[in-house]
Design a protein around this motif. Structure first.
Motif, PDB file in Angstrom:
ATOM      1  N   ALA A 139      -1.186 -31.135 -19.141  1.00  0.00           N
ATOM      2  CA  ALA A 139       0.107 -30.651 -18.654  1.00  0.00           C
ATOM      3  C   ALA A 139       1.056 -30.361 -19.809  1.00  0.00           C
ATOM      4  O   ALA A 139       1.843 -29.404 -19.767  1.00  0.00           O
ATOM      5  CB  ALA A 139       0.726 -31.685 -17.715  1.00  0.00           C
ATOM      6  N   PHE A 140       0.981 -31.177 -20.858  1.00  0.00           N
ATOM      7  CA  PHE A 140       1.835 -30.949 -22.029  1.00  0.00           C
ATOM      8  C   PHE A 140       1.551 -29.579 -22.642  1.00  0.00           C
ATOM      9  O   PHE A 140       2.476 -28.825 -22.963  1.00  0.00           O
ATOM     10  CB  PHE A 140       1.606 -32.042 -23.070  1.00  0.00           C
ATOM     11  N   GLU A 141       0.279 -29.242 -22.825  1.00  0.00           N
ATOM     12  CA  GLU A 141      -0.053 -27.951 -23.426  1.00  0.00           C
ATOM     13  C   GLU A 141       0.420 -26.797 -22.553  1.00  0.00           C
ATOM     14  O   GLU A 141       0.901 -25.780 -23.061  1.00  0.00           O
ATOM     15  CB  GLU A 141      -1.561 -27.867 -23.665  1.00  0.00           C
ATOM     16  N   THR A 142       0.269 -26.951 -21.240  1.00  0.00           N
ATOM     17  CA  THR A 142       0.737 -25.902 -20.334  1.00  0.00           C
ATOM     18  C   THR A 142       2.235 -25.687 -20.484  1.00  0.00           C
ATOM     19  O   THR A 142       2.705 -24.555 -20.647  1.00  0.00           O
ATOM     20  CB  THR A 142       0.399 -26.269 -18.885  1.00  0.00           C
ATOM     21  N   CYS A 143       3.000 -26.767 -20.409  1.00  0.00           N
ATOM     22  CA  CYS A 143       4.459 -26.648 -20.528  1.00  0.00           C
ATOM     23  C   CYS A 143       4.857 -26.167 -21.917  1.00  0.00           C
ATOM     24  O   CYS A 143       5.838 -25.430 -22.063  1.00  0.00           O
ATOM     25  CB  CYS A 143       5.116 -27.995 -20.226  1.00  0.00           C
ATOM     26  N   ASP A 144       4.113 -26.572 -22.941  1.00  0.00           N
ATOM     27  CA  ASP A 144       4.461 -26.210 -24.308  1.00  0.00           C
ATOM     28  C   ASP A 144       4.366 -24.713 -24.544  1.00  0.00           C
ATOM     29  O   ASP A 144       5.009 -24.184 -25.451  1.00  0.00           O
ATOM     30  CB  ASP A 144       3.543 -26.951 -25.286  1.00  0.00           C
ATOM     31  N   VAL A 145       3.558 -24.028 -23.730  1.00  0.00           N
ATOM     32  CA  VAL A 145       3.441 -22.573 -23.857  1.00  0.00           C
ATOM     33  C   VAL A 145       4.272 -21.868 -22.794  1.00  0.00           C
ATOM     34  O   VAL A 145       5.098 -21.006 -23.100  1.00  0.00           O
ATOM     35  CB  VAL A 145       1.962 -22.144 -23.760  1.00  0.00           C
ATOM     36  N   ALA A 146       4.069 -22.238 -21.529  1.00  0.00           N
ATOM     37  CA  ALA A 146       4.727 -21.520 -20.441  1.00  0.00           C
ATOM     38  C   ALA A 146       6.222 -21.798 -20.372  1.00  0.00           C
ATOM     39  O   ALA A 146       6.992 -20.940 -19.923  1.00  0.00           O
ATOM     40  CB  ALA A 146       4.073 -21.887 -19.111  1.00  0.00           C
ATOM     41  N   CYS A 147       6.671 -22.985 -20.801  1.00  0.00           N
ATOM     42  CA  CYS A 147       8.073 -23.362 -20.679  1.00  0.00           C
ATOM     43  C   CYS A 147       8.777 -23.431 -22.025  1.00  0.00           C
ATOM     44  O   CYS A 147       9.892 -23.957 -22.116  1.00  0.00           O
ATOM     45  CB  CYS A 147       8.199 -24.716 -19.966  1.00  0.00           C
ATOM     46  N   ARG A 148       8.179 -22.903 -23.056  1.00  0.00           N
ATOM     47  CA  ARG A 148       8.800 -22.925 -24.381  1.00  0.00           C
ATOM     48  C   ARG A 148       9.749 -21.734 -24.514  1.00  0.00           C
ATOM     49  O   ARG A 148       9.364 -20.588 -24.275  1.00  0.00           O
ATOM     50  CB  ARG A 148       7.744 -22.879 -25.475  1.00  0.00           C
ATOM     51  N   ALA A 149      10.982 -22.013 -24.934  1.00  0.00           N
ATOM     52  CA  ALA A 149      11.967 -20.950 -25.141  1.00  0.00           C
ATOM     53  C   ALA A 149      12.105 -20.560 -26.605  1.00  0.00           C
ATOM     54  O   ALA A 149      12.468 -19.425 -26.919  1.00  0.00           O
ATOM     55  CB  ALA A 149      13.331 -21.380 -24.586  1.00  0.00           C
ATOM     56  N   ARG A 150      11.843 -21.512 -27.512  1.00  0.00           N
ATOM     57  CA  ARG A 150      11.959 -21.246 -28.953  1.00  0.00           C
ATOM     58  C   ARG A 150      10.798 -21.907 -29.682  1.00  0.00           C
ATOM     59  O   ARG A 150      10.330 -22.961 -29.274  1.00  0.00           O
ATOM     60  CB  ARG A 150      13.284 -21.802 -29.503  1.00  0.00           C
ATOM     61  N   PRO A 151      10.321 -21.305 -30.779  1.00  0.00           N
ATOM     62  CA  PRO A 151       9.199 -21.901 -31.505  1.00  0.00           C
ATOM     63  C   PRO A 151       9.638 -23.080 -32.364  1.00  0.00           C
ATOM     64  O   PRO A 151      10.773 -23.141 -32.842  1.00  0.00           O
ATOM     65  CB  PRO A 151       8.682 -20.742 -32.370  1.00  0.00           C
ATOM     66  N   ASP A 152       8.720 -24.024 -32.572  1.00  0.00           N
ATOM     67  CA  ASP A 152       8.949 -25.117 -33.512  1.00  0.00           C
ATOM     68  C   ASP A 152       8.593 -24.695 -34.930  1.00  0.00           C
ATOM     69  O   ASP A 152       9.256 -25.084 -35.887  1.00  0.00           O
ATOM     70  CB  ASP A 152       8.090 -26.338 -33.133  1.00  0.00           C
ATOM     71  N   ARG A 153       7.534 -23.922 -35.043  1.00  0.00           N
ATOM     72  CA  ARG A 153       7.016 -23.519 -36.342  1.00  0.00           C
ATOM     73  C   ARG A 153       7.494 -22.107 -36.657  1.00  0.00           C
ATOM     74  O   ARG A 153       7.348 -21.203 -35.832  1.00  0.00           O
ATOM     75  CB  ARG A 153       5.487 -23.550 -36.321  1.00  0.00           C
ATOM     76  N   PRO A 154       8.081 -21.879 -37.818  1.00  0.00           N
ATOM     77  CA  PRO A 154       8.539 -20.526 -38.162  1.00  0.00           C
ATOM     78  C   PRO A 154       7.388 -19.531 -38.100  1.00  0.00           C
ATOM     79  O   PRO A 154       6.254 -19.830 -38.500  1.00  0.00           O
ATOM     80  CB  PRO A 154       9.065 -20.679 -39.598  1.00  0.00           C
ATOM     81  N   LEU A 155       7.662 -18.357 -37.578  1.00  0.00           N
ATOM     82  CA  LEU A 155       6.630 -17.340 -37.472  1.00  0.00           C
ATOM     83  C   LEU A 155       6.215 -16.856 -38.862  1.00  0.00           C
ATOM     84  O   LEU A 155       7.063 -16.523 -39.695  1.00  0.00           O
ATOM     85  CB  LEU A 155       7.140 -16.155 -36.633  1.00  0.00           C
ATOM     86  N   ALA A 156       4.915 -16.834 -39.098  1.00  0.00           N
ATOM     87  CA  ALA A 156       4.407 -16.357 -40.379  1.00  0.00           C
ATOM     88  C   ALA A 156       4.565 -14.842 -40.473  1.00  0.00           C
ATOM     89  O   ALA A 156       4.432 -14.127 -39.481  1.00  0.00           O
ATOM     90  CB  ALA A 156       2.949 -16.755 -40.549  1.00  0.00           C
ATOM     91  N   VAL A 157       4.850 -14.371 -41.664  1.00  0.00           N
ATOM     92  CA  VAL A 157       5.013 -12.934 -41.902  1.00  0.00           C
ATOM     93  C   VAL A 157       3.947 -12.496 -42.893  1.00  0.00           C
ATOM     94  O   VAL A 157       3.901 -12.995 -44.023  1.00  0.00           O
ATOM     95  CB  VAL A 157       6.418 -12.616 -42.453  1.00  0.00           C
ATOM     96  N   PRO A 158       3.034 -11.581 -42.497  1.00  0.00           N
ATOM     97  CA  PRO A 158       1.982 -11.153 -43.418  1.00  0.00           C
ATOM     98  C   PRO A 158       2.519 -10.227 -44.500  1.00  0.00           C
ATOM     99  O   PRO A 158       3.501  -9.504 -44.296  1.00  0.00           O
ATOM    100  CB  PRO A 158       1.000 -10.421 -42.498  1.00  0.00           C
TER     101      PRO A 158
END
Length: 744
Positions: A139-158
């Motif tokens: 359930a944690f993984e489901t909520c962590d994706v479906a109910c996440r509004a902002r990322p914890d980890r900065p988005l990587a830029v190639p």
């Protein structure tokens, strides 16, 4: 008080689940204060619902609401980037699970049970605790994706200007030559200036299979073909040979591509730029598939495959704890070589090496975009063999690295964060969800058999309302899994249900792999009946004879219990549900028998079947160990002699006193709410209790309406239907999403 807490959590979880399914994926706002407000309001609503449905005393409900609020506020402070809906649902699930385990533990410890009954009850409690932990993890993984509004980890830029030399490795074994040549051609067409392709065919005995590929590769610039036989180490050994002896010295990155994949031309240009970050050791993209459209069975398999990458990998990417999934992944060559290469003892060598890289302090990145499409296992038997390997490999990783995953391992060589340890530990343990399902099935079958034989049950006494919460957790888990499948993979409800059936159809296979993984270190493979590719229901039942027998036995037990009209609806309902879990296997096999394969896929199907069967090893040791454990459990339950009902009491629902206006009335929020009794406004409480002679000295009280009947705890075969059932102690595995351990 504990039972009031359980029932209040139950009501809150029902409301939170309804809100999650309705708007959980739509709310894109995260605020600690909004989440705290939701965490306060949800228990109030749940408490009022529980007070009215179960007529609980106001002071009990207020205490339960306070506990729920404390859990909700804690989750809101912990998951600051989730929306309030996800916070509320997960907090309600945690509170419900913990409160139920607390009640179950209390009854087990204080029930005055005999030694066999105590041992059996502790075993059930441990299984329940494990199942609830794994359900919460999913359930944690489901909520962590479906109910996440902002990322914890900065988005990587190639960095588009970072263009290192790449060596793409293709390991092949008994692959159809035309399909392998198509893969090589797709790799040659990649739009990238500096790369090579190394094809290594290991242990293919038939020259008609590998010679055409050798002829195609001969003289082609940037393509190397190697055939070795015999060669140890299976795929890992072949990849180590390619890395050590056939990789261009200029190569900085190594890419793994399965022998049936067609790769997009922009694959390398879109991925290698991330390696401008010197701390990045590997990049993984989703594994995706083709040639499934138009077939119901293959579509169900495809949707079930997608969930891991759509949910688990995206969630774990936030904590730098993804796995390297092998195909369609890139890895830094010097890091791989510095760690000793691929582990030739682990049959999921790709996931294993990613744990070693993270432990050494490197990082990984998941890019949620598919750049290649392969061929899924084309038969249900092949799917079972593949899932068996994945599960067995996951258990191998746990057995080898479990000490590194413990939070107190602070050795200098172990640089895993707490989040990484938790994700890898739970990711491996998720495979045991199906093992627990099989264990609950065994307990359920034994319970049904004892009841049908007129024997008492050696479990703690639970009945009525106390059993509602695990059933609700199971139901909400099923609804959440189907909801997550729909919205994370963008499919219809019908497709999501078939994908869920595909997961359930593999329960016995995965449970068996867990059992064998616990007692064996070396690779073990699953032997399955020969796939015939034709036939109807009888053929499907033959292909899945074990699962079909389990489903038939459980349904027969349910029919017998319903015919006896005792011990109540719960036990036969559980038997019907568990039977449906195993009946999913013959359903999938029957659907697969109607799959029409093209001539090209039929050739692949034949080579797939031949390749798998050459690797089969008979695991006698594991089978014997599982049998001994089962016989020991039967002896404990059947020969123990004493029942929990002989010594313990079933918790009864505390009743609201006359004039009790409920939790809001007690707070003065609803003046005049004291007329909310079941007998109507202003009517005195006329709840009566009839007492039957007790066997063994004490009684079990279970309200069943306006009149509560107190019945003897010891249940004889001729016990009237009004007696309190004590046989409904085996609960379904709390609803779990699929196993989130890595594909290989």
């Amino acid at each position: 008080m504990l039972l009031s807490l359980v029932l209040t959590c139950l009501a809150t979880l029902v409301l939170a689940t309804a809100v999650l399914l309705a708007i959980g994926h739509r709310v894109r706002v995260s605020s600690v204060w909004l989440s705290i407000a939701a965490a306060v309001l949800a228990p109030v609503a749940g408490g009022e619902l529980a007070a009215r449905v179960f007529l609980l005393p106001a002071h009990h409900v207020l205490g339960a609401e306070a506990v729920l609020m404390a859990v909700g506020v804690s989750v809101a402070l912990w998951r600051r980037r989730w929306n309030p809906v996800g916070v509320t649902f997960f907090a309600a699930l945690l509170a419900a699970a913990v409160s139920y385990l607390a009640l179950a533990g209390y009854v087990t410890v204080t029930g005055g049970l005999s030694i066999p009954a105590t041992m059996a009850s502790v075993l059930v409690l441990l299984l329940e605790a494990a199942a609830l932990v794994l359900a919460a993890s999913s359930a944690f993984e489901t909520c962590d994706v479906a109910c996440r509004a902002r990322p914890d980890r900065p988005l990587a830029v190639p960095d588009p200007g970072h263009l290192p030399f790449v060596s793409l490795h293709v390991a092949a074994y008994n692959e159809p030559p035309d399909m392998l040549i198509e893969t090589i051609q797709s790799l040659e067409a990649i739009d990238y200036p500096h790369f090579e392709v190394v094809v290594i065919d290991n242990n293919t005995a038939d020259e008609e299979v590998w010679r055409p590929v050798e002829s195609y590769c001969a003289g082609r610039e940037g393509v190397t073909f190697v055939h070795v036989a015999p060669w140890p180490g299976f795929k890992s050994g072949a990849l180590n040979l390619a890395l050590a002896e056939h990789t261009d010295p200029r190569a900085e990155l190594v890419g793994i591509v399965d022998a049936d994949y067609l790769v997009r031309p922009d694959y390398l240009r879109r991925t290698v730029g991330y390696f401008a970050d010197a701390g990045l050791a590997f990049v993984q993209t989703p594994q995706d598939y083709r040639d499934w459209e138009g077939d119901t069975y293959l579509t169900a398999c495809y949707d079930a495959y997608k969930y891991f990458f759509a949910s688990s990998m995206r969630s774990r990417n936030q904590r730098n704890s993804i796995i390297f999934g092998g195909t369609m992944g890139l890895i830094r060559r010097d890091v791989l070589a510095g760690l000793g290469g691929w582990d030739e003892q682990c049959i999921t060598e790709d996931a294993e090496v990613s744990l070693r890289m993270l432990r050494a302090g490197h990082s990984g990145f998941y890019l949620h975009e598919a750049f290649g499409h392969g061929i899924m296992p084309l038969t249900f038997s092949a799917l079972k063999r593949q899932r068996f390997r994945w599960c067995f490999g996951g258990i191998q990783i746990l057995r080898k690295h479990w000490r590194s995953l413990l939070p107190w391992d602070r050795s200098p060589a172990n640089r895993l964060s707490l989040a990484q340890r938790t994700d890898y530990m739970l990711g491996g343990l998720q495979w045991f969800t199906d093992f627990i399902t099989v264990a609950f099935t065994l307990l359920l079958a034994l319970s049904a058999g004892l009841v049908l034989a007129g024997r008492p049950l050696p479990f703690r006494p639970f009945a009525g309302a106390a059993l509602l919460l695990p059933v609700i957790i199971a139901a909400t888990g099923l609804l959440r899994a189907v909801w997550a499948l729909r919205h994370l993979t963008h499919i219809s409800t019908r497709r999501a249900l078939f994908a869920f059936a595909n997961w359930m159809g593999l329960s016995w296979t995965v449970g068996l792999a867990c059992a064998k993984g616990l007692v064996r270190r070396e690779g073990v493979f699953l032997r399955t009946p020969k796939w015939r590719g034709r036939g109807g229901l009888v053929a499907a039942l033959r292909e899945t004879r074990i699962e079909s027998a389990m489903a038939g036995g459980l349904w027969a037990a349910a029919a017998g219990l319903m015919a006896m009209r005792r011990p109540g609806p719960m036990l036969p309902s559980l038997a019907l549900w568990q039977g449906a879990v195993y009946a999913s296997a013959p359903l999938m096999a029957w659907m697969n028998l109607h799959t029409e394969l093209s001539a090209r896929l039929e050739r692949r199907r034949r080579s797939e079947d031949r390749r798998e069967r050459l690797a089969v090893i008979q695991p006698h040791v594991a089978r014997a160990s599982v049998g001994v454990a089962a016989l020991g459990l039967v002896a404990l339950l059947v020969l123990g002699g004493a029942t929990a009902g002989d010594h313990g009491d079933t918790p009864s629902v505390p009743r609201r006193a006359p004039g009790d206006g409920g939790p809001l009335g007690a707070l003065g929020v609803l003046p005049g709410a004291d007329n909310d009794d079941r007998n109507g406004p202003g009517t005195p409480d006329t709840t009566s209790t009839s007492v039957a002679p007790a066997t063994g000295g004490s009684t079990v009280t279970e309200p069943t309406g306006p009149t509560a009947t107190v019945a003897p705890r010891a249940t004889a075969p001729n016990t009237p239907a009004t007696s309190v059932p004590t046989a409904t102690t085996v609960r379904p595995q709390p609803g779990s999403a699929p196993s989130t351990s890595p594909p290989s």
